[in-house]
Write a protein that holds these residues in place. Sequence first.
Motif, PDB file in Angstrom:
ATOM      1  N   GLU A 133       0.715  -1.195   0.026  1.00 56.03           N
ATOM      2  CA  GLU A 133       0.089   0.070  -0.034  1.00 56.03           C
ATOM      3  C   GLU A 133       0.644   1.181   0.074  1.00 56.03           C
ATOM      4  OE1 GLU A 133      -2.931   0.107   3.024  1.00 56.03           O
ATOM      5  OE2 GLU A 133      -3.883  -1.782   2.522  1.00 56.03           O
ATOM      6  N   LEU A 134       1.999   1.258   0.730  1.00 53.75           N
ATOM      7  CA  LEU A 134       2.911   2.154   0.883  1.00 53.75           C
ATOM      8  C   LEU A 134       3.427   2.485  -0.410  1.00 53.75           C
ATOM      9  CD1 LEU A 134       4.011   4.405   2.693  1.00 53.75           C
ATOM     10  CD2 LEU A 134       5.821   2.815   3.471  1.00 53.75           C
ATOM     11  N   ARG A 135       3.934   1.394  -1.047  1.00 52.72           N
ATOM     12  CA  ARG A 135       4.469   1.683  -2.585  1.00 52.72           C
ATOM     13  C   ARG A 135       3.599   2.373  -3.560  1.00 52.72           C
ATOM     14  NH1 ARG A 135       7.550  -4.185  -3.032  1.00 52.72           N
ATOM     15  NH2 ARG A 135       9.440  -3.649  -1.672  1.00 52.72           N
ATOM     16  N   THR A 136       2.389   1.777  -3.192  1.00 53.08           N
ATOM     17  CA  THR A 136       1.447   2.392  -4.378  1.00 53.08           C
ATOM     18  C   THR A 136       1.196   3.774  -4.014  1.00 53.08           C
ATOM     19  OG1 THR A 136       0.097   0.137  -4.393  1.00 53.08           O
ATOM     20  CG2 THR A 136      -0.908   1.972  -5.164  1.00 53.08           C
ATOM     21  N   GLU A 137       0.949   3.980  -2.802  1.00 56.03           N
ATOM     22  CA  GLU A 137       0.492   5.430  -2.462  1.00 56.03           C
ATOM     23  C   GLU A 137       1.860   6.438  -2.813  1.00 56.03           C
ATOM     24  OE1 GLU A 137      -0.995   6.890   1.214  1.00 56.03           O
ATOM     25  OE2 GLU A 137      -1.935   5.044   1.674  1.00 56.03           O
ATOM     26  N   VAL A 138       3.056   5.793  -2.540  1.00 61.22           N
ATOM     27  CA  VAL A 138       4.396   6.791  -2.946  1.00 61.22           C
ATOM     28  C   VAL A 138       4.294   6.828  -4.537  1.00 61.22           C
ATOM     29  CG1 VAL A 138       6.792   6.603  -2.815  1.00 61.22           C
ATOM     30  CG2 VAL A 138       5.749   6.143  -0.737  1.00 61.22           C
ATOM     31  N   ALA A 139       3.910   5.876  -5.129  1.00 65.11           N
ATOM     32  CA  ALA A 139       4.198   5.751  -6.534  1.00 65.11           C
ATOM     33  C   ALA A 139       2.938   6.671  -7.056  1.00 65.11           C
ATOM     34  CB  ALA A 139       3.783   4.423  -7.096  1.00 65.11           C
ATOM     35  N   ASP A 140       1.921   6.528  -6.253  1.00 63.10           N
ATOM     36  CA  ASP A 140       0.828   7.526  -6.895  1.00 63.10           C
ATOM     37  C   ASP A 140       0.943   8.923  -6.640  1.00 63.10           C
ATOM     38  OD1 ASP A 140      -1.022   5.515  -7.784  1.00 63.10           O
ATOM     39  OD2 ASP A 140      -2.200   5.632  -5.906  1.00 63.10           O
ATOM     40  N   LEU A 141       1.541   9.221  -5.343  1.00 61.39           N
ATOM     41  CA  LEU A 141       2.117  10.550  -5.169  1.00 61.39           C
ATOM     42  C   LEU A 141       3.279  10.984  -5.923  1.00 61.39           C
ATOM     43  CD1 LEU A 141       2.056  10.497  -1.124  1.00 61.39           C
ATOM     44  CD2 LEU A 141       0.429  11.768  -2.609  1.00 61.39           C
ATOM     45  N   ALA A 142       3.898  10.218  -6.345  1.00 60.62           N
ATOM     46  CA  ALA A 142       5.402  10.531  -7.125  1.00 60.62           C
ATOM     47  C   ALA A 142       4.679  10.790  -8.262  1.00 60.62           C
ATOM     48  CB  ALA A 142       6.348   9.459  -7.244  1.00 60.62           C
ATOM     49  N   VAL A 143       3.647  10.128  -8.816  1.00 63.38           N
ATOM     50  CA  VAL A 143       3.198  10.273 -10.370  1.00 63.38           C
ATOM     51  C   VAL A 143       2.339  11.672 -10.254  1.00 63.38           C
ATOM     52  CG1 VAL A 143       1.264   9.431 -11.948  1.00 63.38           C
ATOM     53  CG2 VAL A 143       3.118   7.891 -10.862  1.00 63.38           C
ATOM     54  N   LYS A 144       1.571  12.021  -9.115  1.00 66.39           N
ATOM     55  CA  LYS A 144       0.599  13.138  -9.275  1.00 66.39           C
ATOM     56  C   LYS A 144       1.751  14.436  -9.154  1.00 66.39           C
ATOM     57  CE  LYS A 144      -3.245  11.260  -6.963  1.00 66.39           C
ATOM     58  NZ  LYS A 144      -3.930  11.293  -5.803  1.00 66.39           N
ATOM     59  N   GLY A 145       2.706  14.211  -8.319  1.00 68.52           N
ATOM     60  CA  GLY A 145       3.722  15.301  -8.203  1.00 68.52           C
ATOM     61  C   GLY A 145       4.647  15.686  -9.539  1.00 68.52           C
ATOM     62  N   ALA A 146       4.877  14.420 -10.014  1.00 69.33           N
ATOM     63  CA  ALA A 146       5.548  14.391 -11.226  1.00 69.33           C
ATOM     64  C   ALA A 146       4.756  15.035 -12.585  1.00 69.33           C
ATOM     65  CB  ALA A 146       6.166  13.141 -11.816  1.00 69.33           C
ATOM     66  N   GLU A 147       3.423  14.730 -12.422  1.00 71.28           N
ATOM     67  CA  GLU A 147       2.441  15.208 -13.323  1.00 71.28           C
ATOM     68  C   GLU A 147       2.283  16.470 -13.184  1.00 71.28           C
ATOM     69  OE1 GLU A 147      -2.414  14.677 -13.844  1.00 71.28           O
ATOM     70  OE2 GLU A 147      -1.418  12.851 -12.886  1.00 71.28           O
ATOM     71  N   LYS A 148       2.193  17.105 -11.922  1.00 64.87           N
ATOM     72  CA  LYS A 148       2.197  18.561 -11.790  1.00 64.87           C
ATOM     73  C   LYS A 148       3.167  19.335 -12.309  1.00 64.87           C
ATOM     74  CE  LYS A 148      -1.135  18.553  -7.781  1.00 64.87           C
ATOM     75  NZ  LYS A 148      -1.324  19.137  -6.421  1.00 64.87           N
ATOM     76  N   ILE A 149       4.452  18.796 -12.102  1.00 61.44           N
ATOM     77  CA  ILE A 149       5.682  19.359 -12.392  1.00 61.44           C
ATOM     78  C   ILE A 149       6.013  19.121 -14.203  1.00 61.44           C
ATOM     79  CG2 ILE A 149       8.117  19.282 -12.725  1.00 61.44           C
ATOM     80  CD1 ILE A 149       8.004  18.130  -9.695  1.00 61.44           C
ATOM     81  N   ILE A 150       5.510  18.210 -14.475  1.00 63.65           N
ATOM     82  CA  ILE A 150       5.269  17.979 -16.023  1.00 63.65           C
ATOM     83  C   ILE A 150       4.305  18.836 -16.903  1.00 63.65           C
ATOM     84  CG2 ILE A 150       5.044  16.323 -17.988  1.00 63.65           C
ATOM     85  CD1 ILE A 150       6.632  14.058 -15.923  1.00 63.65           C
ATOM     86  N   MET A 151       2.935  18.792 -15.818  1.00 61.00           N
ATOM     87  CA  MET A 151       2.201  19.462 -16.739  1.00 61.00           C
ATOM     88  C   MET A 151       2.343  20.908 -16.904  1.00 61.00           C
ATOM     89  SD  MET A 151      -1.176  18.118 -16.640  1.00 61.00           S
ATOM     90  CE  MET A 151      -2.334  18.956 -16.241  1.00 61.00           C
ATOM     91  N   ALA A 152       3.121  21.611 -16.021  1.00 60.18           N
ATOM     92  CA  ALA A 152       3.577  22.788 -16.206  1.00 60.18           C
ATOM     93  C   ALA A 152       4.415  22.797 -17.224  1.00 60.18           C
ATOM     94  CB  ALA A 152       4.209  23.417 -15.063  1.00 60.18           C
ATOM     95  N   ASN A 153       5.541  21.776 -17.890  1.00 62.87           N
ATOM     96  CA  ASN A 153       6.550  21.805 -18.840  1.00 62.87           C
ATOM     97  C   ASN A 153       6.092  21.054 -20.199  1.00 62.87           C
ATOM     98  OD1 ASN A 153       7.973  23.334 -16.829  1.00 62.87           O
ATOM     99  ND2 ASN A 153       9.183  21.378 -16.121  1.00 62.87           N
ATOM    100  N   LEU A 154       5.122  19.965 -20.013  1.00 63.66           N
ATOM    101  CA  LEU A 154       5.212  19.222 -21.265  1.00 63.66           C
ATOM    102  C   LEU A 154       3.614  19.206 -21.852  1.00 63.66           C
ATOM    103  CD1 LEU A 154       6.658  15.856 -19.812  1.00 63.66           C
ATOM    104  CD2 LEU A 154       7.696  17.580 -21.612  1.00 63.66           C
ATOM    105  N   ASP A 155       3.581  18.878 -22.797  1.00 66.71           N
ATOM    106  CA  ASP A 155       2.032  18.866 -23.564  1.00 66.71           C
ATOM    107  C   ASP A 155       1.393  17.440 -23.222  1.00 66.71           C
ATOM    108  OD1 ASP A 155       3.667  17.262 -24.895  1.00 66.71           O
ATOM    109  OD2 ASP A 155       2.942  18.042 -26.975  1.00 66.71           O
ATOM    110  N   ALA A 156       0.244  17.331 -23.662  1.00 61.11           N
ATOM    111  CA  ALA A 156      -0.612  15.877 -23.236  1.00 61.11           C
ATOM    112  C   ALA A 156       0.091  14.997 -23.868  1.00 61.11           C
ATOM    113  CB  ALA A 156      -2.078  16.299 -23.846  1.00 61.11           C
ATOM    114  N   GLU A 157       0.631  15.026 -25.057  1.00 66.12           N
ATOM    115  CA  GLU A 157       1.040  13.561 -25.665  1.00 66.12           C
ATOM    116  C   GLU A 157       2.278  13.275 -24.854  1.00 66.12           C
ATOM    117  OE1 GLU A 157       1.099  10.805 -28.264  1.00 66.12           O
ATOM    118  OE2 GLU A 157      -0.521  12.238 -28.503  1.00 66.12           O
ATOM    119  N   LYS A 158       3.175  14.090 -24.616  1.00 64.72           N
ATOM    120  CA  LYS A 158       4.525  13.489 -23.799  1.00 64.72           C
ATOM    121  C   LYS A 158       3.947  13.072 -22.588  1.00 64.72           C
ATOM    122  CE  LYS A 158       7.813  16.675 -25.989  1.00 64.72           C
ATOM    123  NZ  LYS A 158       8.845  17.804 -25.681  1.00 64.72           N
TER     124      LYS A 158
END
Length: 175
Positions: A133-158
């Motif tokens: 569960e911890l791995r899943t949450e950490v992965a989800d949080l990392a994905v969400k954090g990375a998503e926010k960072i990337i959203m600011a820098n990447l387009d939808a396709e990337k």
Amino acid sequence: MLTSGIIVLSGGLLDPNPGLIFWTTVTFVIVLFILKKFTWVPMLNALEEREKGIQDSIDRAHTAKEDAEEVLRKNKALLAKADSEAEKIVREGKEYGDKLRAEITEKAQTEAAKMIASAKDEIEQEKRRALMELRTEVADLAVKGAEKIIMANLDAEKQKKIVDSMIQDLSQNRN
């Protein structure tokens, strides 16, 4: 001899008188014969019967005494046997109690060991589940954090390509 109305006996009390002796003897023999014929025989028979009855009573008393002694011996033997059986039963009871106590103790120890092993397995499973569960949450949080960072820098396709790549990595790490 008679003198003036007084009878004088000649001789003394201890002087023998043959006529008196004869008639006393005859009377004694007749009385003896009558007693023997009519009294002695029944008296002797009665005495013999009494003696026989007394002897029978003595014999019965001896027999009763021997019987009583035999019963006493048997009772003592039975009492001794009962005592030994009681001791045997007590000894067997103690042995059974000791054996039962040992079995109960052994079962309790075995049950305790099973419970400890089960608890350890359950703790291990909970630990794995929590880590997953911890791995899943950490992965989800990392994905969400990375998503926010990337959203600011990447387009939808990337972003879509990066997310697919992360999902594949996560799938490979789980297996």
